[in-house]
Scaffold this motif. Sequence first.
Motif, short mmCIF file in Angstrom:
data_model
loop_
_atom_site.label_atom_id
_atom_site.label_comp_id
_atom_site.label_asym_id
_atom_site.label_seq_id
_atom_site.Cartn_x
_atom_site.Cartn_y
_atom_site.Cartn_z
N LEU A 27 -33.55 -8.61 53.59
CA LEU A 27 -33.88 -10.04 53.66
C LEU A 27 -33.56 -10.76 52.35
CD1 LEU A 27 -37.32 -9.76 55.51
CD2 LEU A 27 -35.15 -10.54 56.48
N SER A 28 -33.88 -10.13 51.23
CA SER A 28 -33.58 -10.77 49.95
C SER A 28 -32.08 -10.83 49.70
CB SER A 28 -34.28 -10.04 48.80
OG SER A 28 -33.83 -8.70 48.70
N GLY A 29 -31.35 -9.81 50.17
CA GLY A 29 -29.90 -9.84 50.05
C GLY A 29 -29.29 -10.98 50.82
N PHE A 30 -29.84 -11.28 52.00
CA PHE A 30 -29.40 -12.42 52.80
C PHE A 30 -29.58 -13.71 52.00
CE2 PHE A 30 -28.69 -13.33 57.45
CZ PHE A 30 -28.38 -14.68 57.29
N SER A 31 -30.75 -13.85 51.39
CA SER A 31 -31.06 -15.05 50.61
C SER A 31 -30.15 -15.18 49.40
CB SER A 31 -32.52 -15.00 50.16
OG SER A 31 -32.79 -16.01 49.21
N PHE A 32 -30.01 -14.10 48.65
CA PHE A 32 -29.19 -14.15 47.44
C PHE A 32 -27.72 -14.47 47.77
CE2 PHE A 32 -32.47 -11.55 45.08
CZ PHE A 32 -32.71 -12.51 44.11
N ALA A 33 -27.24 -13.98 48.90
CA ALA A 33 -25.85 -14.24 49.28
C ALA A 33 -25.61 -15.74 49.48
CB ALA A 33 -25.51 -13.47 50.55
N VAL A 34 -26.51 -16.39 50.21
CA VAL A 34 -26.38 -17.83 50.44
C VAL A 34 -26.46 -18.57 49.11
CG1 VAL A 34 -27.39 -19.84 51.57
CG2 VAL A 34 -27.31 -17.64 52.77
N TYR A 35 -27.40 -18.17 48.28
CA TYR A 35 -27.58 -18.83 46.98
C TYR A 35 -26.38 -18.62 46.07
CZ TYR A 35 -29.68 -19.82 42.40
OH TYR A 35 -29.94 -20.31 41.16
N THR A 150 -26.32 -5.15 50.52
CA THR A 150 -24.98 -5.71 50.64
C THR A 150 -24.60 -6.01 52.08
OG1 THR A 150 -24.10 -3.45 50.56
CG2 THR A 150 -24.15 -4.67 48.51
N PHE A 151 -25.07 -5.19 53.04
CA PHE A 151 -24.80 -5.50 54.44
C PHE A 151 -25.44 -6.84 54.82
CE2 PHE A 151 -24.06 -0.84 55.56
CZ PHE A 151 -22.71 -1.03 55.76
N SER A 152 -26.63 -7.09 54.33
CA SER A 152 -27.25 -8.38 54.62
C SER A 152 -26.46 -9.50 53.97
CB SER A 152 -28.70 -8.39 54.12
OG SER A 152 -28.76 -8.31 52.71
N GLY A 153 -25.86 -9.19 52.81
CA GLY A 153 -24.99 -10.16 52.19
C GLY A 153 -23.82 -10.54 53.07
N PHE A 154 -23.35 -9.59 53.89
CA PHE A 154 -22.27 -9.91 54.84
C PHE A 154 -22.68 -11.07 55.74
CE2 PHE A 154 -20.84 -9.36 59.24
CZ PHE A 154 -19.47 -9.46 59.08
N PHE A 155 -23.88 -10.98 56.30
CA PHE A 155 -24.35 -12.06 57.18
C PHE A 155 -24.67 -13.32 56.38
CE2 PHE A 155 -25.48 -8.08 59.37
CZ PHE A 155 -24.78 -8.28 60.55
N GLY A 156 -25.23 -13.12 55.17
CA GLY A 156 -25.55 -14.28 54.34
C GLY A 156 -24.32 -15.07 53.96
N PHE A 157 -23.27 -14.38 53.54
CA PHE A 157 -22.03 -15.07 53.16
C PHE A 157 -21.35 -15.68 54.38
CE2 PHE A 157 -21.92 -12.00 49.43
CZ PHE A 157 -22.25 -12.98 48.50
N LEU A 158 -21.33 -14.91 55.48
CA LEU A 158 -20.63 -15.40 56.67
C LEU A 158 -21.32 -16.62 57.25
CD1 LEU A 158 -18.20 -14.70 58.48
CD2 LEU A 158 -19.77 -13.38 59.93
N ILE A 159 -22.63 -16.54 57.44
CA ILE A 159 -23.38 -17.67 58.00
C ILE A 159 -23.50 -18.78 56.95
CG2 ILE A 159 -25.63 -18.39 58.90
CD1 ILE A 159 -25.92 -15.54 60.04
N GLY A 160 -23.76 -18.38 55.70
CA GLY A 160 -23.90 -19.37 54.64
C GLY A 160 -22.65 -20.20 54.45
N GLY A 161 -21.48 -19.60 54.67
CA GLY A 161 -20.23 -20.33 54.49
C GLY A 161 -20.11 -21.53 55.41
N SER A 162 -20.81 -21.48 56.55
CA SER A 162 -20.73 -22.59 57.51
C SER A 162 -21.81 -23.64 57.29
CB SER A 162 -20.84 -22.04 58.94
OG SER A 162 -22.13 -21.47 59.16
#
Length: 417
Positions: A27-35, A150-162
Amino acid sequence: MHSIRSYLSTLRSFGRNARLYILFSFLSGFSFAVYFLFFNLYVISLGKSTSFLGILVALPMGMNLLFALPAGLLGDRIGYKRGLLIGVTLTIASIVGIGLSTSSLSLLVFSVISGLGNSLIWVMGAPFMAENSLEKDRTHLFSVQFSMNTFSGFFGFLIGGSLPGLFSRILGAPTGGAIPYRATLLVSAGLMGAAFIPILLLRESKRKGSSEHVDLKAAFAEPGLTAKLFIPEIVIGLGAGLLVPYFNVFFKHTYAVSDGLLGALFSGQSMAIGIATLTGPLLAARWGKIRAVVVTQFASIPFLLLLGYSNLLTLAAVGFLARAALMNMGGPLYSAFAMERIGKRRRAAVNGILTMSWSGSFAIANWVSGRLQETIGFSPLFLITCIAYVIGAGLTYVFFARGEPPLESNNGDGRMN
């Protein structure tokens, strides 16, 4: 096949705390990716210079330098769960503060708070995992935790990019402006709020006497070993700090990629790192932890050069993905190795020293890079980073690999010796 079966059996043996920490990492990886994806671009959209951006990027790492060792000593005294709770709370406050800030002063203040929160999270993580795992599954836990992040970062970057484009349409704000980026950062804060829940559910272990006898002197009880552990981190931190925080700026300036494509590139990077780190224990079982670290770090260097000097987006993307996977594959192995070499009661304090060494050099390089980008551009920075990686990996080999067995034997019960 036996190694793979042993690997899967070890994953199933993780305890409750270890599983909750892996969930927190996701969950934190998801957040950090978007940030991470849009922080730099948000600051630039406010009209700030790259020199000022360099200061903002360096401040959290500078706070790690100042606060990492006290954070480690604090964790040994109050417990890792309490330390993590404080760290997550400060991180949420800093993201909200930065997302609502426009003045240089407020951005500086909340960047400092971000550094305090990150220090607590980073310093507590490795000793917490070491405390909540057996020696036979520790390497796997470190690698799985890192890969989940890092896997959560995949979703964070992918979703965050939009998200900036989505908020631009919803709010009627111009694309590339501060408002869509601000809304995206606030989403990141909400995701970090969700990561707070598994930390609340952790069970604090009872460590006899740790709250009464851990002190600064104990952290340096083995100065030779501690120095060997952190000197390579300093050198690699210097190289990484020149480039890693600015890859989004590099792709924007060099190839004028869209926010969506930028998110896709970074999501691909997270997936590559996640897959790579899951293979780390298999390499460690064959070569030993340190040899696996050194080989993968050296192997990343040609791809860093491809990223910096290919002048073709497709080749640069290949270099970007391969460099990230190889350079980060050994990180969990090195952390596990360091925690195994350190006595239980000193782990958080020594991990604080390791965090200080990497963060301090990383922060200095962040600040220098912000200034250099305005004068000489990105091209020379890639060469300097390659030199730092070669020196750092070489020092790791000299300090530790010569005394490490070429193979770790497996006794058939899943224990790696």
